[in-house]
Design a protein around this motif. Sequence first.
Motif, PDB file in Angstrom:
ATOM      1  N   SER A  33       0.819  -1.217   0.000  1.00  9.56           N
ATOM      2  CA  SER A  33       0.000   0.000   0.000  1.00  9.56           C
ATOM      3  C   SER A  33       0.852   1.267   0.000  1.00  9.56           C
ATOM      4  O   SER A  33       0.316   2.380  -0.058  1.00  9.56           O
ATOM      5  CB  SER A  33      -0.930   0.020   1.222  1.00  9.56           C
ATOM      6  N   ARG A  34       2.179   1.094   0.047  1.00  9.69           N
ATOM      7  CA  ARG A  34       3.116   2.217   0.170  1.00  9.69           C
ATOM      8  C   ARG A  34       4.459   1.742  -0.352  1.00  9.69           C
ATOM      9  O   ARG A  34       4.611   0.568  -0.733  1.00  9.69           O
ATOM     10  CB  ARG A  34       3.237   2.630   1.628  1.00  9.69           C
ATOM     11  N   ASP A  43       0.807   9.670   4.437  1.00  9.02           N
ATOM     12  CA  ASP A  43      -0.563   9.400   4.884  1.00  9.02           C
ATOM     13  C   ASP A  43      -1.469   9.114   3.690  1.00  9.02           C
ATOM     14  O   ASP A  43      -1.362   9.761   2.643  1.00  9.02           O
ATOM     15  CB  ASP A  43      -1.118  10.587   5.670  1.00  9.02           C
ATOM     16  N   LEU A  44      -2.349   8.157   3.876  1.00 11.02           N
ATOM     17  CA  LEU A  44      -3.283   7.782   2.828  1.00 11.02           C
ATOM     18  C   LEU A  44      -4.467   8.742   2.849  1.00 11.02           C
ATOM     19  O   LEU A  44      -5.204   8.808   3.829  1.00 11.02           O
ATOM     20  CB  LEU A  44      -3.751   6.343   3.064  1.00 11.02           C
ATOM     21  N   ALA A  49      -7.947   6.599  -1.554  1.00  9.82           N
ATOM     22  CA  ALA A  49      -8.526   5.434  -0.883  1.00  9.82           C
ATOM     23  C   ALA A  49      -9.928   5.140  -1.414  1.00  9.82           C
ATOM     24  O   ALA A  49     -10.277   3.982  -1.694  1.00  9.82           O
ATOM     25  CB  ALA A  49      -8.570   5.659   0.624  1.00  9.82           C
ATOM     26  N   GLU A  92      -0.001  -0.009   9.017  1.00  9.68           N
ATOM     27  CA  GLU A  92      -0.475  -0.772   7.855  1.00  9.68           C
ATOM     28  C   GLU A  92      -1.854  -1.370   8.120  1.00  9.68           C
ATOM     29  O   GLU A  92      -2.686  -1.464   7.208  1.00  9.68           O
ATOM     30  CB  GLU A  92       0.529  -1.860   7.502  1.00  9.68           C
ATOM     31  N   ARG A  94      -4.133   0.113   9.874  1.00  9.07           N
ATOM     32  CA  ARG A  94      -5.043   1.242   9.663  1.00  9.07           C
ATOM     33  C   ARG A  94      -5.243   1.522   8.177  1.00  9.07           C
ATOM     34  O   ARG A  94      -6.365   1.827   7.734  1.00  9.07           O
ATOM     35  CB  ARG A  94      -4.495   2.487  10.385  1.00  9.07           C
ATOM     36  N   ARG A  95      -4.189   1.418   7.392  1.00 13.66           N
ATOM     37  CA  ARG A  95      -4.295   1.652   5.947  1.00 13.66           C
ATOM     38  C   ARG A  95      -5.216   0.614   5.294  1.00 13.66           C
ATOM     39  O   ARG A  95      -6.023   0.941   4.428  1.00 13.66           O
ATOM     40  CB  ARG A  95      -2.907   1.628   5.306  1.00 13.66           C
TER      41      ARG A  95
END
Length: 282
Positions: A33-34, A43-44, A49, A92, A94-95
């Motif tokens: 995701s990163r 930060d996403l 998202a 991760e 949380r993402r």
Amino acid sequence: MVLVGCHVSIAGSIDLAVGRALDAGCDTFQIFSRNPRGWRAKDLESGPADAFRAAVDASGLGPVIDHMPYLPNPASPDAEIYEKSVAALAGELRRCALLGIPYLVTHLGHHRGAGMETGQERVIAAVNRAFADAGESDVMLLLENTAGEKNSVGTTVADLRRIMDGIDAKERVGICFDTCHAFAAGYDLRTPEGVDAVFAELDDRIDLSRLRVVHLNDCKGDLGSGLDRHEHIGLGSIGEEGFRHILHHSAVRSLPLICETPVDERRGDAGNIAKVRELAGA
């Protein structure tokens, strides 16, 4: 039919990964995701998202799997690395919640000479802290078996069971089984008997309901070599016959299968996905 896909890039924007998965012929897919090679993660934001979630919904692909970046080592005896690893794991989780991704795969790391038991205790504490820091969600953390390289934690099914036993929120933890790693660690997946034995052990020690994802990779090393080097499906030491046995096992047929195989002049992602479907149907 099997549910098969590969790891795809998020370059440009995370939602672009969905189109790349479709182009490769995926049914399911995995991402970072990163940036997987650094500690810092931007930060996403809600726009990308939301675009990712919409693209996944429109594609019909799934489940989507996220993989932890390379640097975190939750078994590390080094205090700075350990704290950064716990923070990365919580971040991760949380993402994944923001992206609507149900599974996060993590390697269990290396104890760096501190000893297997100490390393496992560090992993247990890291996971418990990360869950608490990340807050409640439906994201399941999948512990991935390792290849048996020096100082690695989580090589055997018994190792995985011991770590799972120490985690407080057991309903939030499952298993990602990597075929290359298992073979390199000494689990012979070339015969029906060998395949039956490893899944019977998983069922006996952990319960097959906890097995949620399979990383489907051939192995460049020999059985028990401890060499974590992935090869194209059927072109390594496990071979086509081994993958036929794996793909026809009842424990595997309904699971998402992710190829983390090379891309070179011999074959790309689409070719490995096609090979999996061929062997699963043969």
